[in-house]
Scaffold this active site. Sequence first.
Site, PDB file in Angstrom:
ATOM      1  N   ARG A  90      -0.232   7.317  -0.812  1.00 24.50           N
ATOM      2  CA  ARG A  90      -1.531   7.663  -1.388  1.00 24.50           C
ATOM      3  C   ARG A  90      -2.278   6.366  -1.670  1.00 24.50           C
ATOM      4  O   ARG A  90      -1.740   5.287  -1.511  1.00 24.50           O
ATOM      5  CB  ARG A  90      -1.414   8.586  -2.617  1.00 24.50           C
ATOM      6  CG  ARG A  90      -0.190   8.499  -3.457  1.00 24.50           C
ATOM      7  CD  ARG A  90      -0.053   7.290  -4.309  1.00 24.50           C
ATOM      8  NE  ARG A  90      -1.279   6.977  -4.992  1.00 24.50           N
ATOM      9  CZ  ARG A  90      -1.613   5.794  -5.423  1.00 24.50           C
ATOM     10  NH1 ARG A  90      -0.803   4.760  -5.253  1.00 24.50           N
ATOM     11  NH2 ARG A  90      -2.759   5.570  -6.048  1.00 24.50           N
ATOM     12  N   GLY A  91      -3.556   6.526  -2.081  1.00 26.10           N
ATOM     13  CA  GLY A  91      -4.390   5.332  -2.269  1.00 26.10           C
ATOM     14  C   GLY A  91      -5.160   5.092  -0.976  1.00 26.10           C
ATOM     15  O   GLY A  91      -4.571   5.133   0.114  1.00 26.10           O
ATOM     16  N   ALA A  92      -6.471   4.859  -1.105  1.00 18.29           N
ATOM     17  CA  ALA A  92      -7.341   4.857   0.072  1.00 18.29           C
ATOM     18  C   ALA A  92      -6.914   3.901   1.202  1.00 18.29           C
ATOM     19  O   ALA A  92      -6.733   4.342   2.345  1.00 18.29           O
ATOM     20  CB  ALA A  92      -8.773   4.597  -0.362  1.00 18.29           C
ATOM     21  N   ARG A 113      -6.386  14.645   4.163  1.00 17.55           N
ATOM     22  CA  ARG A 113      -6.995  14.545   2.813  1.00 17.55           C
ATOM     23  C   ARG A 113      -8.475  14.209   3.019  1.00 17.55           C
ATOM     24  O   ARG A 113      -8.802  13.331   3.814  1.00 17.55           O
ATOM     25  CB  ARG A 113      -6.314  13.453   1.961  1.00 17.55           C
ATOM     26  CG  ARG A 113      -4.968  13.880   1.390  1.00 17.55           C
ATOM     27  CD  ARG A 113      -4.460  12.891   0.356  1.00 17.55           C
ATOM     28  NE  ARG A 113      -4.983  13.157  -0.974  1.00 17.55           N
ATOM     29  CZ  ARG A 113      -4.802  12.349  -2.020  1.00 17.55           C
ATOM     30  NH1 ARG A 113      -4.116  11.221  -1.878  1.00 17.55           N
ATOM     31  NH2 ARG A 113      -5.294  12.655  -3.213  1.00 17.55           N
ATOM     32  N   ASP A 163     -12.078   5.618  -3.465  1.00 19.43           N
ATOM     33  CA  ASP A 163     -11.643   6.286  -2.236  1.00 19.43           C
ATOM     34  C   ASP A 163     -12.762   6.387  -1.203  1.00 19.43           C
ATOM     35  O   ASP A 163     -12.508   6.544  -0.013  1.00 19.43           O
ATOM     36  CB  ASP A 163     -11.112   7.683  -2.556  1.00 19.43           C
ATOM     37  CG  ASP A 163      -9.775   7.550  -3.239  1.00 19.43           C
ATOM     38  OD1 ASP A 163      -9.768   7.277  -4.455  1.00 19.43           O
ATOM     39  OD2 ASP A 163      -8.747   7.651  -2.550  1.00 19.43           O
ATOM     40  N   ASN A 172     -13.784   8.148  -7.021  1.00 15.14           N
ATOM     41  CA  ASN A 172     -12.454   7.645  -7.365  1.00 15.14           C
ATOM     42  C   ASN A 172     -11.720   8.731  -8.145  1.00 15.14           C
ATOM     43  O   ASN A 172     -12.269   9.809  -8.431  1.00 15.14           O
ATOM     44  CB  ASN A 172     -12.556   6.337  -8.166  1.00 15.14           C
ATOM     45  CG  ASN A 172     -11.211   5.640  -8.288  1.00 15.14           C
ATOM     46  OD1 ASN A 172     -10.474   5.532  -7.304  1.00 15.14           O
ATOM     47  ND2 ASN A 172     -10.855   5.195  -9.471  1.00 15.14           N
ATOM     48  N   LYS A 173     -10.492   8.461  -8.487  1.00 12.35           N
ATOM     49  CA  LYS A 173      -9.626   9.435  -9.170  1.00 12.35           C
ATOM     50  C   LYS A 173     -10.349  10.100 -10.339  1.00 12.35           C
ATOM     51  O   LYS A 173     -11.075   9.434 -11.089  1.00 12.35           O
ATOM     52  CB  LYS A 173      -8.363   8.704  -9.633  1.00 12.35           C
ATOM     53  CG  LYS A 173      -7.326   9.535 -10.336  1.00 12.35           C
ATOM     54  CD  LYS A 173      -6.898  10.776  -9.573  1.00 12.35           C
ATOM     55  CE  LYS A 173      -6.416  10.491  -8.159  1.00 12.35           C
ATOM     56  NZ  LYS A 173      -6.303  11.724  -7.341  1.00 12.35           N
TER      57      LYS A 173
HETATM   58  O1  MRU Z   1      -4.905  10.658  -5.222  1.00 12.91           O
HETATM   59  P1  MRU Z   1      -4.617   9.210  -4.974  1.00 12.91           P
HETATM   60  O2  MRU Z   1      -3.446   8.699  -5.734  1.00 12.91           O
HETATM   61  O3  MRU Z   1      -4.541   8.908  -3.493  1.00 12.91           O
HETATM   62  O4  MRU Z   1      -5.900   8.478  -5.537  1.00 12.91           O
HETATM   63  C1  MRU Z   1      -5.959   7.087  -5.459  1.00 12.91           C
HETATM   64  C2  MRU Z   1      -7.120   6.510  -6.192  1.00 12.91           C
HETATM   65  O5  MRU Z   1      -7.908   7.228  -6.755  1.00 12.91           O
HETATM   66  C3  MRU Z   1      -7.288   5.027  -6.158  1.00 12.91           C
HETATM   67  O6  MRU Z   1      -7.960   4.601  -7.297  1.00 12.91           O
HETATM   68  C4  MRU Z   1      -8.119   4.663  -4.925  1.00 12.91           C
HETATM   69  O7  MRU Z   1      -7.544   5.142  -3.755  1.00 12.91           O
HETATM   70  C5  MRU Z   1      -8.321   3.219  -4.814  1.00 12.91           C
HETATM   71  S1  MRU Z   1      -6.876   2.513  -4.132  1.00 12.91           S
HETATM   72  C6  MRU Z   1      -6.825   1.004  -3.925  1.00 12.91           C
END
Ligand code: MRU
Length: 369
Positions: free
Chosen positions: A53-55, A94, A248, A258-259
Amino acid sequence: MNSNSKHMRPIWLAEKKGMVQVIDQRYLPHELIVKDLKTVNDTIYAIKQMVVRGAPLIGATGAYGVYLAAINSPGKAADNEYLLGECEKLKAARPTAVNLEWGVDRVYNAAVKKAPGENRMDAIKAEARKIVEEEAENCRMIGVHGCDLIEEFSRKKGGKTVNILTHCNAGWLACIEYGTATAPIYTAFEKGIDVHVWVDETRPLNQGARLTTWELAKAGVKHTLITDNAGGHLMQHHMVDMVMVGTDRTTHTGDVANKIGTYLKALAAKDCGIPFYVALPSSTFDWQLTDGIAQIPIEERDPDEVRFIEGEKDGKITRVLVPPADSPAANFAFDVTPARLVTAFITERGICNANVHDIKNLFPDKKQW
Ligand code: MRU
C-alpha cells in the site's frame, strides 16, 4: 531502509525468474512476512488487500504486475491486446492513488514500442525496474528539499526539538526508500537535527500505529503515537511545529487526496497558523483533473475494516469486533484537502506553492499547459 539491521525495500524482483517479492504489510509490526507474487492476479490481490500500500509502492507494484502478466502470457508473446486487458485489470485494483495507472501505463507504453516476443519482455522488465529506481531517487530528493524546511524551524527554535505531525504511513514502506513525508524527517535526523514525530494512529487500518511507528523506531527517530483526533489539541497548545503528509493523488491545481482524516488536520493547522506540507513525487500529480473534491475517485472499502480491530495477543494476531454486531459501518478510505489549506508541496524538483502556476513552473514538461 533498515529492518532488523538488514537493508530492505518493500518490493524487489526475486532471484527466481518471473517472481516478485513484497513485504506483507498486513502483519507488521508483529511479523515480518515476505509474500511471493507470481501472476497478475497475485499482484491485483496484493494491491486490493493492502499487502502492499502507499501510492508510490502501488505504482511500482503495478509496474511489476505488467511484467508478471507478460511472463505468463499465452505463448509468452505478450501481444498488445492481451497486455492491454491485463493492464486494465491492474489499474482497477485501487482507484485513488494515481501512481497505479501511471506505473502500469508507463510499462505498457514501453512494451508496445517493441514487437511481441523476447525483446518486449526485456523492455517490460527494464521499465519496471527503472520506475522503482527512479521513485527511490525521487524520495531521496524530497528528503533533501524538505529537510531545509525542518532545518529552518530548528534554527528559529534555537536548536530545540522540531515537532512534526504526520498521518498514515508515508514512509519507505509506502514508497521504495525514504518515504515521502518521512524523507525530510529521516534526512533531518541523519543531519543531527532534533526532531520528534507525532504519529496519528490512522484508523481503521492503523497504518500510523503499525507502520510509521515501526519505521521510526527502527531508525531511532523520536516519536509518539496519538489518536487520530488528538492533533487539533496539540496544535492549539503549540506542540506541533509543522504537519507533513503524503498523498495518493494531487491535482495539478493543488488539491490533495490522502488518507481519510488528512483534511481535518489541514483545517486545524490553518486555524492554528501551523504550516501544512505535502510531500510527493511527480508520479502522484494528476495532470488531467482540476477539481479534487469533485473529480478524485475516493475508495470505499469493506465496512468490516471499521467494525473490527486487529492487534497482537499472546504472540498471535487477533481480530475483535468493536460495535454491536448489527450496527452498520461505512469506510471512506481517503479525503481531499483543498489547495488553499496547503502551505507548500515538497517534490523531487524542489518546493512549490499549491497552485497551478507554481506547479507548472516546476514541471513544465509534464503536460501541454
Ligand atoms: O490506504 P493506504 O495505506 O494505501 O494509504 C496510503 C496513504 O494515504 C499515504 O499517505 C499516501 O499513499 C502517501 S504514501 C507515500
